[in-house]
Design a protein around this motif. Structure first.
Motif, short mmCIF file in Angstrom:
data_model
loop_
_atom_site.label_atom_id
_atom_site.label_comp_id
_atom_site.label_asym_id
_atom_site.label_seq_id
_atom_site.Cartn_x
_atom_site.Cartn_y
_atom_site.Cartn_z
N ARG A 61 5.69 -14.40 -6.68
CA ARG A 61 4.27 -14.10 -6.53
C ARG A 61 4.11 -12.87 -5.63
O ARG A 61 3.99 -12.97 -4.42
N PHE A 62 4.09 -11.70 -6.27
CA PHE A 62 4.02 -10.45 -5.52
C PHE A 62 2.61 -10.16 -5.04
O PHE A 62 1.62 -10.52 -5.68
N ALA A 63 2.54 -9.47 -3.90
CA ALA A 63 1.30 -8.85 -3.44
C ALA A 63 1.49 -7.34 -3.54
O ALA A 63 2.58 -6.85 -3.87
N VAL A 64 0.45 -6.56 -3.26
CA VAL A 64 0.54 -5.11 -3.32
C VAL A 64 1.48 -4.60 -2.23
O VAL A 64 1.48 -5.11 -1.10
N GLY A 65 2.30 -3.61 -2.57
CA GLY A 65 3.25 -3.05 -1.62
C GLY A 65 2.57 -2.50 -0.38
O GLY A 65 1.43 -2.02 -0.42
N VAL A 66 3.28 -2.55 0.75
CA VAL A 66 2.71 -2.12 2.03
C VAL A 66 3.68 -1.24 2.80
O VAL A 66 4.90 -1.26 2.57
N ASP A 67 3.13 -0.46 3.72
CA ASP A 67 3.88 0.25 4.75
C ASP A 67 3.24 -0.07 6.10
O ASP A 67 2.06 -0.45 6.16
N ALA A 68 4.01 0.12 7.16
CA ALA A 68 3.42 0.04 8.49
C ALA A 68 2.44 1.19 8.67
O ALA A 68 2.67 2.30 8.19
N ALA A 69 1.34 0.94 9.36
CA ALA A 69 0.31 1.97 9.51
C ALA A 69 0.74 3.07 10.48
O ALA A 69 0.30 4.22 10.35
N VAL A 70 1.58 2.73 11.44
CA VAL A 70 2.04 3.72 12.42
C VAL A 70 3.54 3.56 12.62
O VAL A 70 4.12 2.52 12.32
#
Length: 372
Positions: free
Chosen positions: A87-96
């Motif tokens: 069950r994937f969610a949208v890919g993310v990166d750290a904001a900073v």
């Protein structure tokens, strides 16, 4: 040869040191092997190693409640998705703290941010280069899959249950490594290899932490008619049920009998007028007169362990109770799954067992069982 539990304990120990482990899952001949890193301890070096030996598609497995807290809903509605698909969610990166997000250093940083209990939804940007997987809330006992096994393994190591994972590939052909190939890779690189089933069996018999699956809540035990017999209550950390154990004398040089009674559909057999009372009373009198144990198993929350048969869960509770009282061998009367009332078998745990996972091992498929 290592037992199942020793392998799981070794893998959990490696994760706690920031090292990767390998997790095999799937049917024989179709199995895949994932590299697993603890998100909380992800380093650029080991993340780069994982990317180099895998597809490079780096995922972050986490409990669905954690994903909700971070604002990471399912990528597609769960009603339109196969239950076998992660069950994937949208890919993310750290904001900073990162550059473009694609480097090993950036993805390791994002993994640590995802695992940080202080992280909030606004600390992440979307889309990004790490793919969250929303795992079942109660782990591999609720859904027997790789993401759930990975977070349970992180939890067993004492870390936040969030794992970075990627599928192991052959460096020349690009195809997934399977079976003996994965074993050879693990041996070559000195990496512990476990399977989803190893983790399931370990949890059933040892629980999630280091203090065993069942936790004693009656300090000294209630005395009953016989002064040598005590009644002790235990909480089951996996099912949420409260079980009761009646303990008589346990002579060191004699193999004791352990009588097992399941929860009655009529009444609690410790109370009056239960239809099962004659059987229960017979077991209780034997414990009072000749020693041993009577284990009364109660029903817990079945949604927590939906991926495991009730008999398997009950068997693990019995072995956990045996470990609590230091029993390595016993005659079990009423072993769950036998299907014959009063049937008895000799059950022996592997030598050196203890209540905690670091004192292995759990009952496994190589368990010594004999008819009695």
């Amino acid at each position: 040869m290592r037992t199942t539990s020793q392998s799981v304990v070794s893998a959990a120990g490696d994760l706690a040191l920031g090292r990767p482990v390998l997790l095999s899952h799937g049917r024989p001949g179709e199995e895949l092997t994932d590299v697993v890193l603890a998100g909380a301890l992800a380093t650029p070096a080991w993340t780069a190693w994982a990317i180099r030996h895998t597809s490079g598609f780096l995922c972050a497995a986490m409990r669905s409640s954690h994903a909700d807290a971070l604002g990471l809903p399912p990528m597609v509605p769960t009603t339109s998705q196969s239950p076998k698909v992660p069950r994937f969610a949208v890919g993310v990166d750290a904001a900073v703290g990162i550059g473009t997000g694609i480097s090993a250093a950036d993805r390791a940083h994002t993994g640590r941010v995802l695992a940080d209990p202080e992280t909030r939804a606004e600390d992440l940007v979307r889309p990004g280069h790490v793919m969250p997987i929303r795992a079942a809330e109660h782990g591999v006992l609720q859904r027997r899959a790789a993401a759930e096994a990975a977070i349970d393994l992180c939890g067993s190591s004492g870390l936040v249950p969030l794992a970075l994972t990627a599928t192991l590939l052959d460096e020349h052909s690009g195809r997934p490594l399977r079976g003996d190939e994965s074993v050879a890779f693990a041996r070559e690189h000195g990496i512990t290899l476990v399977t989803v089933e190893d983790i399931v069996v370990h949890l059933i018999h040892h629980g999630r932490g280091t203090s065993g699956r069942v936790h004693r809540i009656t300090p000294s035990g209630r005395q009953i008619r016989s002064r040598s017999t005590r009644v002790i209550d235990f909480d089951d950390e996996l099912t949420g049920a409260r079980h009761t154990v009646m303990v008589g004398p346990l002579p060191a040089r004699r193999v004791p009998s352990v009588y097992v009674v399941g929860e009655c559909t009529h009444r609690d057999p410790f109370g009056p007028r239960c239809d099962c009372q004659p059987v229960f009373d017979g077991y209780r009198e034997r414990v009072e007169s000749t020693g041993g144990m009577l284990v009364h198993l109660r029903t817990g929350q079945s949604d927590r362990t939906a991926a495991v048969a009730d008999d398997e869960m009950a068997q693990g509770c019995i072995t956990a109770a045996m470990r609590h009282f230091g029993l390595e061998k016993a005659h079990i009367v009423g072993w769950p799954g036998d299907g014959v009332t009063g049937a008895c078998r000799l059950l022996q745990l592997p030598a050196g067992t203890g209540s905690a996972p670091e004192l292995p091992a759990a009952i496994t498929k190589s368990l010594l069982e004999q008819a009695y």
